[in-house]
Design a protein around this motif. Sequence first.
Motif, short mmCIF file in Angstrom:
data_model
loop_
_atom_site.label_atom_id
_atom_site.label_comp_id
_atom_site.label_asym_id
_atom_site.label_seq_id
_atom_site.Cartn_x
_atom_site.Cartn_y
_atom_site.Cartn_z
N ILE A 140 0.81 -1.32 -0.08
CA ILE A 140 0.04 -0.06 0.07
C ILE A 140 0.64 1.15 0.13
N ARG A 141 1.84 1.24 0.76
CA ARG A 141 2.74 2.68 1.18
C ARG A 141 3.37 2.69 -0.42
N ASP A 142 4.06 1.65 -1.00
CA ASP A 142 4.66 1.65 -2.41
C ASP A 142 3.83 2.09 -3.64
N SER A 143 2.22 1.89 -3.31
CA SER A 143 1.39 2.21 -4.40
C SER A 143 1.53 3.77 -4.56
N GLY A 144 1.80 4.60 -3.60
CA GLY A 144 1.58 6.05 -3.88
C GLY A 144 0.54 6.63 -3.44
N PHE A 145 -0.78 5.84 -3.19
CA PHE A 145 -2.02 6.34 -2.79
C PHE A 145 -2.01 6.86 -1.39
N LYS A 146 -2.78 7.73 -0.90
CA LYS A 146 -2.95 8.23 0.31
C LYS A 146 -3.31 7.07 1.00
N TYR A 147 -2.99 7.02 2.22
CA TYR A 147 -3.54 5.71 3.19
C TYR A 147 -3.39 6.24 4.82
N GLN A 148 -4.37 5.39 5.48
CA GLN A 148 -4.10 5.71 6.98
C GLN A 148 -4.21 4.38 7.79
N LEU A 149 -3.01 3.75 8.17
CA LEU A 149 -3.08 2.49 8.92
C LEU A 149 -3.89 2.86 10.34
N THR A 150 -4.67 2.07 10.69
CA THR A 150 -5.54 2.04 12.09
C THR A 150 -5.22 0.70 12.77
N SER A 151 -5.70 0.50 13.97
CA SER A 151 -5.38 -0.65 14.85
C SER A 151 -6.26 -1.79 14.17
N MET A 152 -7.36 -1.48 13.36
CA MET A 152 -8.22 -2.48 13.04
C MET A 152 -8.48 -2.75 11.50
N ALA A 153 -7.87 -1.64 10.84
CA ALA A 153 -7.81 -1.76 9.37
C ALA A 153 -7.16 -0.77 8.80
N THR A 154 -7.20 -0.56 7.26
CA THR A 154 -6.39 0.42 6.76
C THR A 154 -7.28 1.18 5.78
N ASN A 155 -7.35 2.44 5.71
CA ASN A 155 -8.21 3.54 4.89
C ASN A 155 -7.23 3.89 3.81
N ILE A 156 -7.55 3.69 2.55
CA ILE A 156 -6.98 3.95 1.40
C ILE A 156 -7.67 4.88 0.18
N GLU A 157 -7.22 5.77 -0.32
CA GLU A 157 -7.99 6.59 -1.17
C GLU A 157 -7.28 6.49 -2.57
N THR A 158 -8.05 6.01 -3.48
CA THR A 158 -7.50 5.87 -5.11
C THR A 158 -8.37 6.85 -5.86
N ASN A 159 -8.13 6.92 -7.24
CA ASN A 159 -8.83 7.67 -8.21
C ASN A 159 -9.75 6.95 -8.67
N THR A 160 -9.60 5.57 -8.81
CA THR A 160 -10.73 4.92 -9.75
C THR A 160 -11.01 3.53 -8.88
N LEU A 161 -12.01 3.06 -9.15
CA LEU A 161 -12.30 1.74 -8.63
C LEU A 161 -11.42 0.68 -8.95
N ARG A 162 -11.15 0.82 -10.24
CA ARG A 162 -9.97 -0.35 -10.67
C ARG A 162 -8.66 -0.26 -10.01
N GLN A 163 -8.20 0.88 -9.65
CA GLN A 163 -7.04 1.10 -8.72
C GLN A 163 -7.15 0.36 -7.50
N ALA A 164 -8.27 0.74 -6.98
CA ALA A 164 -8.55 0.00 -5.47
C ALA A 164 -8.59 -1.48 -5.62
N LEU A 165 -9.23 -2.05 -6.67
CA LEU A 165 -9.23 -3.43 -6.93
C LEU A 165 -8.00 -3.94 -7.24
N ASP A 166 -7.18 -3.29 -8.16
CA ASP A 166 -5.92 -3.91 -8.41
C ASP A 166 -5.03 -3.85 -7.30
N LEU A 167 -5.20 -3.04 -6.34
CA LEU A 167 -4.43 -2.85 -5.07
C LEU A 167 -4.81 -3.86 -4.12
N ILE A 168 -6.16 -4.45 -3.98
CA ILE A 168 -6.68 -5.48 -3.32
C ILE A 168 -6.05 -6.69 -3.65
N GLU A 169 -5.80 -7.01 -4.80
CA GLU A 169 -5.49 -8.20 -5.55
C GLU A 169 -3.79 -8.23 -5.30
#
Length: 106
Positions: free
Chosen positions: A31-60
Amino acid sequence: MSVLLNMAMFPLDNSENKSKSKEVSEIIQIIRDSGFKYQLTSMATNIETNTLRQALDLIEKCYNKLEEIGCKRVYSTLTFDIRKDCDNRIEGKVKSVEEHIGKVSK
């Protein structure tokens, strides 16, 4: 467009008493290497991408890393908030609340 993704992902095939931080660290590195903004929390990570495809590719990519390091069973929760007319919501949504009640994070 702004795609906010709240994601938790970790392996289940090891002892339940064993910490998962090593495997989670592998995911956070991706996630850090992806360049997208993110926030690590104790239970999950919030990530902001520009497109749904980018989010799905990152999950994969995150899942593939767990598979690559030998995880045979993976648990994941995914929540999306997709909005076409905004950006920088990963910070903006928190700031909006803080305008009403002051700083909320330590």
